[in-house]
Every structure is written in structure tokens, then in C-alpha cells.
Write a protein that holds these residues in place. Structure first.
Motif, PDB file in Angstrom:
ATOM      1  N   ALA A  14       0.823  -1.208   0.000  1.00 23.75           N
ATOM      2  CA  ALA A  14       0.000   0.000   0.000  1.00 23.75           C
ATOM      3  C   ALA A  14       0.860   1.263   0.000  1.00 23.75           C
ATOM      4  O   ALA A  14       0.619   2.200  -0.768  1.00 23.75           O
ATOM      5  N   ALA A  15       1.881   1.287   0.872  1.00 25.95           N
ATOM      6  CA  ALA A  15       2.699   2.498   1.015  1.00 25.95           C
ATOM      7  C   ALA A  15       3.549   2.760  -0.227  1.00 25.95           C
ATOM      8  O   ALA A  15       3.555   3.877  -0.759  1.00 25.95           O
ATOM      9  N   ILE A  16       4.273   1.736  -0.683  1.00 25.17           N
ATOM     10  CA  ILE A  16       5.149   1.919  -1.838  1.00 25.17           C
ATOM     11  C   ILE A  16       4.336   1.972  -3.128  1.00 25.17           C
ATOM     12  O   ILE A  16       4.596   2.800  -4.007  1.00 25.17           O
TER      13      ILE A  16
ATOM     14  N   MET B  54       4.425   4.741  -6.117  1.00 23.35           N
ATOM     15  CA  MET B  54       5.294   4.373  -7.234  1.00 23.35           C
ATOM     16  C   MET B  54       4.578   3.856  -8.476  1.00 23.35           C
ATOM     17  O   MET B  54       5.105   3.985  -9.582  1.00 23.35           O
ATOM     18  N   ILE B  55       3.405   3.259  -8.309  1.00 22.21           N
ATOM     19  CA  ILE B  55       2.738   2.656  -9.473  1.00 22.21           C
ATOM     20  C   ILE B  55       2.478   3.694 -10.558  1.00 22.21           C
ATOM     21  O   ILE B  55       2.760   3.473 -11.738  1.00 22.21           O
ATOM     22  N   SER B  56       1.958   4.842 -10.169  1.00 25.81           N
ATOM     23  CA  SER B  56       1.666   5.888 -11.169  1.00 25.81           C
ATOM     24  C   SER B  56       2.966   6.428 -11.784  1.00 25.81           C
ATOM     25  O   SER B  56       3.024   6.707 -12.996  1.00 25.81           O
ATOM     26  N   SER B  57       4.026   6.563 -10.977  1.00 27.01           N
ATOM     27  CA  SER B  57       5.306   7.072 -11.496  1.00 27.01           C
ATOM     28  C   SER B  57       5.905   6.107 -12.515  1.00 27.01           C
ATOM     29  O   SER B  57       6.426   6.527 -13.556  1.00 27.01           O
ATOM     30  N   ILE B  58       5.850   4.812 -12.212  1.00 25.85           N
ATOM     31  CA  ILE B  58       6.384   3.806 -13.134  1.00 25.85           C
ATOM     32  C   ILE B  58       5.581   3.808 -14.436  1.00 25.85           C
ATOM     33  O   ILE B  58       6.138   3.716 -15.536  1.00 25.85           O
ATOM     34  N   LYS B  59       4.281   3.955 -14.292  1.00 24.91           N
ATOM     35  CA  LYS B  59       3.407   3.995 -15.468  1.00 24.91           C
ATOM     36  C   LYS B  59       3.715   5.218 -16.331  1.00 24.91           C
ATOM     37  O   LYS B  59       3.785   5.126 -17.571  1.00 24.91           O
ATOM     38  N   GLU B  60       3.923   6.377 -15.695  1.00 26.41           N
ATOM     39  CA  GLU B  60       4.234   7.606 -16.426  1.00 26.41           C
ATOM     40  C   GLU B  60       5.572   7.517 -17.142  1.00 26.41           C
ATOM     41  O   GLU B  60       5.817   8.218 -18.124  1.00 26.41           O
TER      42      GLU B  60
ATOM     43  N   PHE C 168       3.161  -4.072 -15.372  1.00 23.99           N
ATOM     44  CA  PHE C 168       4.565  -4.189 -14.980  1.00 23.99           C
ATOM     45  C   PHE C 168       4.786  -3.624 -13.585  1.00 23.99           C
ATOM     46  O   PHE C 168       5.418  -4.247 -12.727  1.00 23.99           O
ATOM     47  N   SER C 169       4.244  -2.452 -13.333  1.00 23.69           N
ATOM     48  CA  SER C 169       4.446  -1.808 -12.029  1.00 23.69           C
ATOM     49  C   SER C 169       3.692  -2.540 -10.923  1.00 23.69           C
ATOM     50  O   SER C 169       4.227  -2.764  -9.831  1.00 23.69           O
ATOM     51  N   VAL C 170       2.468  -2.938 -11.210  1.00 22.67           N
ATOM     52  CA  VAL C 170       1.650  -3.607 -10.189  1.00 22.67           C
ATOM     53  C   VAL C 170       2.244  -4.962  -9.820  1.00 22.67           C
ATOM     54  O   VAL C 170       2.354  -5.313  -8.638  1.00 22.67           O
ATOM     55  N   GLY C 171       2.638  -5.749 -10.821  1.00 21.95           N
ATOM     56  CA  GLY C 171       3.173  -7.083 -10.552  1.00 21.95           C
ATOM     57  C   GLY C 171       4.441  -7.052  -9.732  1.00 21.95           C
ATOM     58  O   GLY C 171       4.594  -7.825  -8.772  1.00 21.95           O
ATOM     59  N   SER C 172       5.354  -6.143 -10.070  1.00 24.39           N
ATOM     60  CA  SER C 172       6.625  -6.090  -9.349  1.00 24.39           C
ATOM     61  C   SER C 172       6.431  -5.660  -7.903  1.00 24.39           C
ATOM     62  O   SER C 172       7.021  -6.241  -6.981  1.00 24.39           O
TER      63      SER C 172
ATOM     64  N   GLY D 147      -6.578  -2.782  -5.549  1.00 23.16           N
ATOM     65  CA  GLY D 147      -7.311  -1.606  -5.082  1.00 23.16           C
ATOM     66  C   GLY D 147      -6.608  -0.298  -5.401  1.00 23.16           C
ATOM     67  O   GLY D 147      -7.261   0.679  -5.795  1.00 23.16           O
ATOM     68  N   ILE D 148      -5.278  -0.247  -5.269  1.00 21.29           N
ATOM     69  CA  ILE D 148      -4.576   1.015  -5.471  1.00 21.29           C
ATOM     70  C   ILE D 148      -4.224   1.263  -6.937  1.00 21.29           C
ATOM     71  O   ILE D 148      -3.896   2.392  -7.310  1.00 21.29           O
ATOM     72  N   SER D 149      -4.309   0.213  -7.773  1.00 17.77           N
ATOM     73  CA  SER D 149      -3.932   0.367  -9.177  1.00 17.77           C
ATOM     74  C   SER D 149      -5.123   0.507 -10.113  1.00 17.77           C
ATOM     75  O   SER D 149      -4.989   1.024 -11.224  1.00 17.77           O
TER      76      SER D 149
END
Length: 427
Positions: free
Chosen positions: A116-118, A122-128, A135-139, A383-385
Motif C-alpha cells: 500500500a505504502a510503496i 510508485m505505481i503511477s510514477s512507473i506507469k508515467e 509491470f508496475s503492479v506485478g513487481s 485496489g490502489i492500481s
């Protein structure tokens, strides 16, 4: 017959949707009434007596510490530090997220909290940065699972209490396997990013790394306090939990100033609810273990396994398959309290080190956090992605298989787990 009745009732109650803790206690009470002459008052005595252990006080205190550190900007500062260290590698942004998960896992001790915290940062930053959402969610979903292996680990505490092993040794045994598994996740990310020709982040200067480190140091120091304090002989794991909780409050409130006075009751309430749930499971599981003991079910099972002439390598395959299957349906603490009393005596009889066994069980529990229908990390990541649960599962597969390979290596190379405990405690 008593074993069949006990486990039959347990699975019946679970199938009926009764909570795990209640199912454990209820199946045991019914079995005690059928097969023993113990008075009903004994159940109440065992319920409360099982919680009267100094080591158990570490659980609510570590939970409180993790919630204080999870609140606010500690994760953001750790991510910034991680990016300056590994961001220049191909796949640097998702690799820095995995590196941040490893660090934050040691701060929070919780897999879902780490995801949840990371993940939320980070998910949106990796996507951008051009990576797919998958890729971001799985890792991050898989890297977050390291939260129950890195000390302070609630799962390792529960295992240690269940089979009466040193929590200090177990904490130290979890460090190298957690770093090893994190390295495998980074390797998968690096290879995938390089194959896709992903761009690298600019290499950070030493000044930038130092600046990010200084900003994150107050959060990172909690790791030193817990591990250094225990192995430096300053305090026990329970005392370390109390000191770290006070330290986490001080840092969050007065140094980082992310915690307001209004937030404190909410953090305490959340911690109390989580701790009460775990303690209730432990109390009922202890009654369950008591019935197993008086009926000598673990001893009978041990003799049966030995009579099959299984060597320890075959037995470890059986243990991993059992735990991976059971981890699909049960929460880690509950599963350990049920299965550890059965697995432990057999493992000892076959010459398997109890500390190594604890790490094997915990890694299986990590993987269980990534398998439906009870995989909490999947639900948090979904939930967060914004991805569906099915999409999140599919996205996690490359890193999930890396964890399976890591489990096999850790299972059959005991020194990965025992290296640090043997250095510190001798062996």
C-alpha cells in the motif's frame, strides 16, 4: 479417530464460513468433550494462559511501530533514497520500487502495508515512465510480500512462540533470504526492462545520494534499533518492539511531522484491532495445539512419516506443497499455528534445523499472500492500481515464479538462512 474428528470439524466450520479463530476453538472444544474428561473450565484457562507470554507482547508493539512509520512521508523518503541508489540501472524505476519495498518491509514488518505504502506512490510514477500498469503492479505486489520475512516479522514471532524457538535467531535468519529474494525480483525486472529497451534514469551524484539518505535516515534507523539492539544485547525482542514503537511515534510526530495529534487515536485503534485479531487466533490455536498434544497426534504423525522412509529432502517437498496449497485459503498466522506443531517434530526427527524450517514456512506464507482467494497483497495492489483481481494475478506471474524458484533454493541450501544466526550465535 480423535484426529479425524478434530480436523473434520475444523474444515466443516471453515466451509460454513465461520471465522478461522472461532473454527479452531469450536472444533477443539467439541473434540475435548467427546474424547477427554477435561472440565469445560480448562478451555477458559488455556485461552487466557496461552496469551500470558512475555514474547507475545512484541506483536502489538511491532504493529503499532509499523503503523506509525507507515503513516505520512516515511515511505516517500525511502523511495527517494532507493531511486538515487539504483535508478540508473535498466529498469531503474521499478527496481528502485522493489528496493524501497525491501527497506520499508524492514520498517513496517507487514506485506499489505508495504504494498500500500510503496505502491500508492510508485505505481503511477512507473506507469508515467512508459511501463505498463501490469509491470508496475506485478513487481510491487510481489516485492511487498517480503514484509513478513524481514525483521521485525510478526509471522516469525508467531512461529517462534508456537515451536519454542529463539525469536532473535529467527529474525536474523530472515535477513539474507529476504535480500536474496529481493535480488531475484530485481533480476527479473532488469531482464524484462532490458529486453524491452527501457530507458534508464540519470545516475545520481554522490551528493544527491547523501542528501536522500540524510532525509530517510530517521526512518531507516528503526531497523538499526531493532536489529542492533537485540543482537547487541541491549534488549530482548519484546523490549525492542517497545523502544521502536516509541521511537516511531517520536520520529513521525516531532521530526518528520507527518503525524498530527488527531491521527494518533486512529493509528492506535487500527493497531489494537489488528493485534486483537492476531491474539485471538493465537489463543484459539493454542487450545487446538493442546488437544493435538494430549492425543499425541504429532507423535503418531511423526512415526507414520518416518515409517515411509522419506528422507528430509522428500519431506521438504511435501511441506512446501502442503503450505503452498494451504496458503491459498488461510491467513499466515493461523496456518502456522495449525501446521507448525505437526510439521516441527517430524522435521527435527529428520535432522532439519528448526530455524531453517521457520524461514521455509515464512517464505511459503509470503507466496500465499500472492495467491487467491486469500492473497491480501493481490487485493491491496488491485485496489490502489485500478486493475481487476484477475489482471493483478496475471501481472504478478513473472515475479511470482521468481519467488517459487527462490523458495526451492532457500529450501535446499540451508546456509542462506543459517549463515547469519550461526555467525552471531555460533553453530
Amino acid at each position: 479417530m480423535s484426529a479425524l474428528t478434530l480436523f473434520g470439524l475444523l474444515f466443516l466450520f471453515l466451509f460454513m464460513g465461520i471465522p478461522i479463530a472461532v473454527a479452531l476453538g469450536l472444533s477443539t472444544v467439541v473434540s475435548l468433550l467427546i474424547f477427554t474428561y477435561d472440565p469445560p473450565m480448562l478451555v477458559a484457562q488455556k485461552l487466557f494462559g496461552s496469551l500470558d507470554k512475555f514474547a507475545l507482547m512484541a506483536i502489538p508493539l511491532f504493529i503499532l511501530m509499523g503503523n506509525f512509520m507507515s503513516h505520512g512521508g516515511t515511505a516517500k523518503r525511502i523511495i527517494k533514497f532507493a531511486r538515487t541508489v539504483v535508478g540508473h540501472i535498466p529498469g531503474g524505476l521499478p527496481i528502485s520500487a522493489i528496493f524501497a519495498c525491501i527497506i520499508f518491509a524492514a520498517v513496517s514488518g507487514s506485506s499489505p502495508a508495504t504494498v500500500a505504502a510503496i505502491g500508492s506512490l510508485m505505481i503511477s510514477s512507473i506507469k508515467e515512465d512508459g511501463y505498463s500498469n501490469a509491470f508496475s503492479v506485478g513487481s510491487i505486489a510481489c516485492a511487498g510480500s517480503l514484509g513478513i520475512l524481514m525483521p521485525p516479522s510478526i509471522v516469525l514471532i508467531v512461529y517462534g512462540i508456537t515451536v519454542d524457538q529463539s525469536i532473535g535467531k529467527l529474525f536474523m535468519a530472515g535477513v539474507v533470504p529476504a535480500i536474496f529474494l529481493g535480488g531475484m525480483l530485481m533480476l527479473v525486472t532488469y531482464l524484462a526492462a532490458k529486453k524491452e529497451g527501457r530507458k534508464k534514469l540519470p545516475r545520481a551524484s554522490l551528493r544527491e545520494i547523501w542528501s536522500a539518505f540524510k532525509d530517510a535516515i530517521w526512518g531507516l534507523l528503526v531497523i538499526i534499533i531493532v536489529i542492533g539492539g537485540i543482537y547487541g544485547g541491549l534488549f530482548t525482542p519484546t523490549e525492542a518492539a517497545a523502544v521502536s514503537a516509541v521511537y516511531a511515534f517520536f520520529v513521525s510526530k516531532f521530526i518528520y511531522k507527518d503525524l498530527t495529534w488527531k491521527d494518533i487515536p486512529k493509528v492506535i485503534k487500527t493497531s489494537a484491532i489488528t493485534a486483537a485479531m492476531i491474539m485471538f487466533i493465537i489463543a484459539n490455536a493454542m487450545i487446538f495445539a493442546y488437544f493435538l498434544t494430549i492425543e499425541q497426534i504429532p507423535q503418531a504423525l511423526t512415526q507414520w512419516i518416518i515409517s515411509l522412509n522419506l528422507n528430509k529432502y522428500s519431506f521438504l517437498i511435501f511441506v512446501n506443497v502442503l503450505l503452498l496449497a494451504a496458503g491459498n485459503f488461510m491467513e499466515p498466522s493461523s496456518l502456522i499455528m495449525i501446521l507448525a506443531p505437526l510439521i516441527y517434530p517430524i522435521a527435527v526427527a529428520l535432522g532439519i534445523d528448526p530455524i531453517h524450517l521457520g524461514v521455509i514456512i515464512t517464505v511459503n506464507m509470503e507466496i500465499g499472500m500472492l495467491t487467491p482467494p486469500v492473497g491480501l497483497n493481490l487485493f491491496v495492489a488491485s485496489g490502489i492500481s485500478g486493475l481487476s483481481l484477475q489482471e493483478t494475478i496475471k501481472a504478478s506471474l513473472p515475479w511470482f515464479f521468481a519467488l517459487l524458484v527462490g523458495l526451492a533454493i532457500i529450501t535446499y541450501i540451508p546456509q542462506i538462512s543459517l549463515f547469519l544466526p550461526n555467525i552471531i550465535y555460533g553453530g
